[in-house]
Structures are given as C-alpha cells and as structure tokens.
Design a protein around this motif. Structure first.
Motif, PDB file in Angstrom:
ATOM      1  N   ASP A 172       0.835  -1.213   0.000  1.00 28.48           N
ATOM      2  CA  ASP A 172       0.000   0.000   0.000  1.00 28.48           C
ATOM      3  C   ASP A 172       0.863   1.254   0.000  1.00 28.48           C
ATOM      4  OD1 ASP A 172      -2.221  -1.584   0.025  1.00 28.48           O
ATOM      5  OD2 ASP A 172      -2.516  -1.498   2.200  1.00 28.48           O
ATOM      6  N   LYS A 173       1.938   1.218   0.761  1.00 30.49           N
ATOM      7  CA  LYS A 173       2.841   2.359   0.788  1.00 30.49           C
ATOM      8  C   LYS A 173       3.431   2.621  -0.593  1.00 30.49           C
ATOM      9  CE  LYS A 173       7.320   3.785   2.682  1.00 30.49           C
ATOM     10  NZ  LYS A 173       8.445   3.386   3.562  1.00 30.49           N
ATOM     11  N   GLN A 174       3.873   1.557  -1.239  1.00 29.18           N
ATOM     12  CA  GLN A 174       4.454   1.730  -2.568  1.00 29.18           C
ATOM     13  C   GLN A 174       3.406   2.210  -3.566  1.00 29.18           C
ATOM     14  OE1 GLN A 174       7.701   1.442  -3.156  1.00 29.18           O
ATOM     15  NE2 GLN A 174       7.330   2.191  -5.224  1.00 29.18           N
ATOM     16  N   ARG A 175       2.163   1.718  -3.425  1.00 32.20           N
ATOM     17  CA  ARG A 175       1.104   2.165  -4.324  1.00 32.20           C
ATOM     18  C   ARG A 175       0.829   3.654  -4.158  1.00 32.20           C
ATOM     19  NH1 ARG A 175      -4.035   2.858  -3.311  1.00 32.20           N
ATOM     20  NH2 ARG A 175      -3.878   1.738  -1.311  1.00 32.20           N
ATOM     21  N   LEU A 176       0.756   4.124  -2.908  1.00 34.77           N
ATOM     22  CA  LEU A 176       0.528   5.544  -2.669  1.00 34.77           C
ATOM     23  C   LEU A 176       1.684   6.388  -3.188  1.00 34.77           C
ATOM     24  CD1 LEU A 176      -0.966   5.380   0.945  1.00 34.77           C
ATOM     25  CD2 LEU A 176      -2.188   5.767  -1.200  1.00 34.77           C
ATOM     26  N   ILE A 177       2.899   5.890  -3.017  1.00 34.47           N
ATOM     27  CA  ILE A 177       4.059   6.613  -3.553  1.00 34.47           C
ATOM     28  C   ILE A 177       3.963   6.726  -5.075  1.00 34.47           C
ATOM     29  CG2 ILE A 177       6.552   6.493  -3.878  1.00 34.47           C
ATOM     30  CD1 ILE A 177       6.756   5.328  -1.064  1.00 34.47           C
ATOM     31  N   ASN A 178       3.564   5.635  -5.713  1.00 30.93           N
ATOM     32  CA  ASN A 178       3.430   5.659  -7.179  1.00 30.93           C
ATOM     33  C   ASN A 178       2.330   6.624  -7.617  1.00 30.93           C
ATOM     34  OD1 ASN A 178       5.439   3.728  -7.335  1.00 30.93           O
ATOM     35  ND2 ASN A 178       3.998   2.027  -7.401  1.00 30.93           N
ATOM     36  N   GLU A 179       1.211   6.644  -6.876  1.00 30.34           N
ATOM     37  CA  GLU A 179       0.142   7.578  -7.225  1.00 30.34           C
ATOM     38  C   GLU A 179       0.595   9.022  -7.046  1.00 30.34           C
ATOM     39  OE1 GLU A 179      -3.141   6.526  -4.823  1.00 30.34           O
ATOM     40  OE2 GLU A 179      -3.622   4.681  -5.933  1.00 30.34           O
ATOM     41  N   ALA A 180       1.341   9.286  -5.954  1.00 29.36           N
ATOM     42  CA  ALA A 180       1.840  10.647  -5.745  1.00 29.36           C
ATOM     43  C   ALA A 180       2.818  11.053  -6.840  1.00 29.36           C
ATOM     44  CB  ALA A 180       2.511  10.739  -4.371  1.00 29.36           C
ATOM     45  N   GLU A 181       3.675  10.125  -7.238  1.00 32.47           N
ATOM     46  CA  GLU A 181       4.607  10.439  -8.317  1.00 32.47           C
ATOM     47  C   GLU A 181       3.870  10.685  -9.633  1.00 32.47           C
ATOM     48  OE1 GLU A 181       7.335   7.229  -8.416  1.00 32.47           O
ATOM     49  OE2 GLU A 181       8.500   7.919  -6.673  1.00 32.47           O
TER      50      GLU A 181
END
Length: 385
Positions: free
Chosen positions: A245-254
C-alpha cells in the motif's frame, strides 16, 4: 467281360524311426571310436589342459572390450589408480583384476535439493527444517528452499579428487547459503534481493568446487521459496500488504506530480513569455513616445505658436471624438435647434439602445436629460493659444 487285372501287391509298412536312429547312432559311435584309436596321442591330460587354458585366456581377454555411449566418458583405473579416459565408442582395457572401467555421463543435468525433498510431480514437496531454517542479519529466522543444477565437466576429477562429490556439493551449498543469507536482512531476502542472493551463492559454490578440483560446473541456482516460519506468517503478510500500500501511494503521488509539474512549468513559461512581451511592448512604446516628443520639440522650437495651436486642436479632437452631444453656440437668445444626428450615428453603429429623437417637442426635455446623464458635457477651453 472286364479286362482289368486285380491288384495283388502288398501295402508298404510304415518306417521304423527308432531303428533308423539307432542305426545312425551306431555308425557315428563307430566313427568316433575309430578317430580316437587313430589319434589317441591328442587326448592326453596336458594337451586338454592347455586347450582349456587357452580358451579361458581368450575369454578373459575378450571380457576387456566395452562400449562407451554418446555423452559419456570411460574412466580406466589400474589397480585402483587412474590410468586413462576413453571417448565414446568401442574400447578395450585389461580385464579384472588388473584394470576396471567406470562410465560417467558428462552431459546429464543433475540436481540437489537443500531444505526440501520433491517426492513427485503431484505430491507436495516435503520440508526439511534442519536444512531450510536459517538466521538473517537482523536476527530473524527464515525458511529457504534452494535447488542447485550442476553438470560434470571432468570425469577423472569427479571420481578421484573428491570421495563423494554429490554429498560434498550439498554440504557446501548449505554452508554457502547460510553464510550469504546471514549477511542480509530478512526484508531484502524476501523481496528485491532474490536475484542478487542467488548470483552470490552460485559464484561462491563454483569457486569452492574449482578449488577442490571436483570436476563439477554449477549450471544454475534456483531459490524455490523464501518465507518466514509458519508461526509468523499472518503478521508477515500484513506487513507485506502495508508495504505494498505504501508503494502504491508513492506511485500515485509520483504520477500526480508528473502530471502537475509539467502544467505548472508550462504556465510559468507562458507567464514569463507574456511578461517579456509586455516589457518589450512598453519599452518600444516608451521609445516611440520619446522619439515623437523629440521630433515635436524640434518643431516647437522652430514655431512655438503654431505648434501649440495644433496640439490644442488635436487634444480637443481626441477629447470630443467619443462624445454624442452636439453643441451649437449662439450669442443671442434665439431658440436652439437640435438636429437628430445622434440617432443617425446610433443607427449607423448598430447600437441596441438608440438615442431618443432630440427634435421631438414632446420628449425633447427628457431625452436631453437622459443624454446629459449618459455623457458629461464637455466644453472647449476659452484660453487663447
């Protein structure tokens, strides 16, 4: 009367096979007895022993022939020591007990399993805890299953340099695996470090086998599975989901940043270009006004009165050009006449609110009042030039 003669011959009796066989056997026995009587000197004990010994020698020497199939190598040992390596085909060696041959397949892909045993195609692999459980650098226990694929590259070294090459390779693999896993954290082993760990294990195993001169080439090392112990599987799965989930949110923010930043950069560049254009426009206009003023100054210095009068008229023309009020100056108290020029101008301009007819006697006052409110009265200056 019939002329045929009666058949007076007797029927032929059936052959006696037993008598025929006895007759031939007696004849053969007689010939053998005659040969023995005439060659009795050939059947001595020494000669019979010599013939038997020669036959045994031929059979012993013939047992030294052997065939090596394609993809194999024959390793010949003489009294237990290495003598020769033979290629595929028909070969011969001194028979036992002088020499012996072991055929080794050098093209077969062999496997060893560390941490588990694969019992069949459809059966579940059995876990071996004493081989699979190991400690990571951050003091976590991890369950690792490893498969090593190897191939024999030198049959002589494989048979003579190491006593049990397969057992040695397995023990070496387990030792190297524990050493490599112990140098990394648990998260690294379970996530992005798999390929790096496999490459490091393969390199160290190959280096050790080359140092042993075991005649083995490591083809591949496969990390079949790497999981925490069953007791902590649930907590570890929760941690993995949180990390995902953390990586997914990071990808969405990027992704959002990659979408917004180009637009902001484009807007910034557009504003800068507009500012540059505005600056250039103002500078050019100021320069033009300066040049016009300089030219006007030159004309003014030549003839001040005429230049002042011309400037005054140009100012009045510019001032009254936007006004719709028409003034008629009269020095007497005569009645004022208003011409409907405003309505004509409004109709010519396509105005939605035409100006009222100033010439009508009924609404002349109201129209004049409205027109006065719409546009202030402008009067020319009385100053003399």
């Amino acid at each position: 009367m019939s002329t045929e003669k009666p058949n007076t011959s007797k029927p032929t009796p059936p052959p006696d096979w037993k008598a025929e066989i006895d007759k031939h056997w007696q004849r053969l026995s007689q010939r053998g007895s005659d040969f023995y009587q005439s060659h009795q000197q050939l059947f001595g004990v020494q000669k019979v022993a010599a013939v038997a010994g020669a036959g045994l020698l031929v059979a012993w020497l013939g047992s030294g022939w052997y065939i090596v199939d394609q993809g194999n190598r024959g390793v010949v040992s003489r009294f237990g020591a290495y003598a020769d390596t033979t290629l595929p085909g028909l070969n011969w060696h001194w028979p036992l007990p002088l020499e012996s041959v072991k055929v080794v397949n050098v093209e077969q892909q062999r496997f060893i399993e560390v941490g588990y045993r694969d019992s069949g195609r459809f059966a579940k692999a059995a876990n071996i805890p004493q081989e699979s459980l190991m400690l990571t650098r951050d003091e976590n226990i991890i369950n690792v299953r490893l498969a090593v694929q190897y191939q024999i590259n030198n049959a002589k070294d494989y048979l003579f340099n190491v006593k049990d090459s397969e057992a040695t390779l397995k023990q070496l693999t387990e030792s190297v695996e524990r050493a490599v896993i112990g140098q990394h954290d648990m998260d690294f082993v379970l996530t992005e470090g798999r390929s790096e760990i496999v490459a490091e294990i393969k390199s160290q195993i190959q280096t050790a086998m080359d140092r042993y001169q075991a005649g083995i080439t490591i083809a591949s090392v496969n990390l079949q599975d790497a999981q925490p112990p069953e007791e902590v599987q649930g907590a570890f799965e929760d941690a993995i989901r949180a990390r995902e989930d953390k990586q997914r949110l990071i990808n969405e923010a990027e992704a959002y940043s990659n979408e917004i930043l180009p637009k902001a950069r484009g807007a910034s560049a557009r504003l800068l270009q507009e500012a540059d254009a505005y600056q250039a426009e103002k500078v050019a206009k100021a320069k033009g006004e300066t040049e016009r003023f300089d030219q006007l100054l030159v004309e003014y210095e030549k003839n001040p009165a005429i230049t002042r009068k011309r400037l005054y008229l140009e100012a009045k023309e510019k001032l009254y050009s936007g006004s719709r009020k028409i003034l008629i100056e009269s020095t007497q108290n005569a009645p004022q006449f208003y011409m409907p020029l405003a309505n004509a101008e409004a109709q010519a301009a396509g105005s939605k609110h035409p100006v009222a007819d100033l010439g009508s006697p009924d609404n002349s006052g109201e129209a004049a009042h409205n027109h006065k409110a719409a546009a202030p009265e402008l009067r020319p200056s009385r100053s003399k030039p």
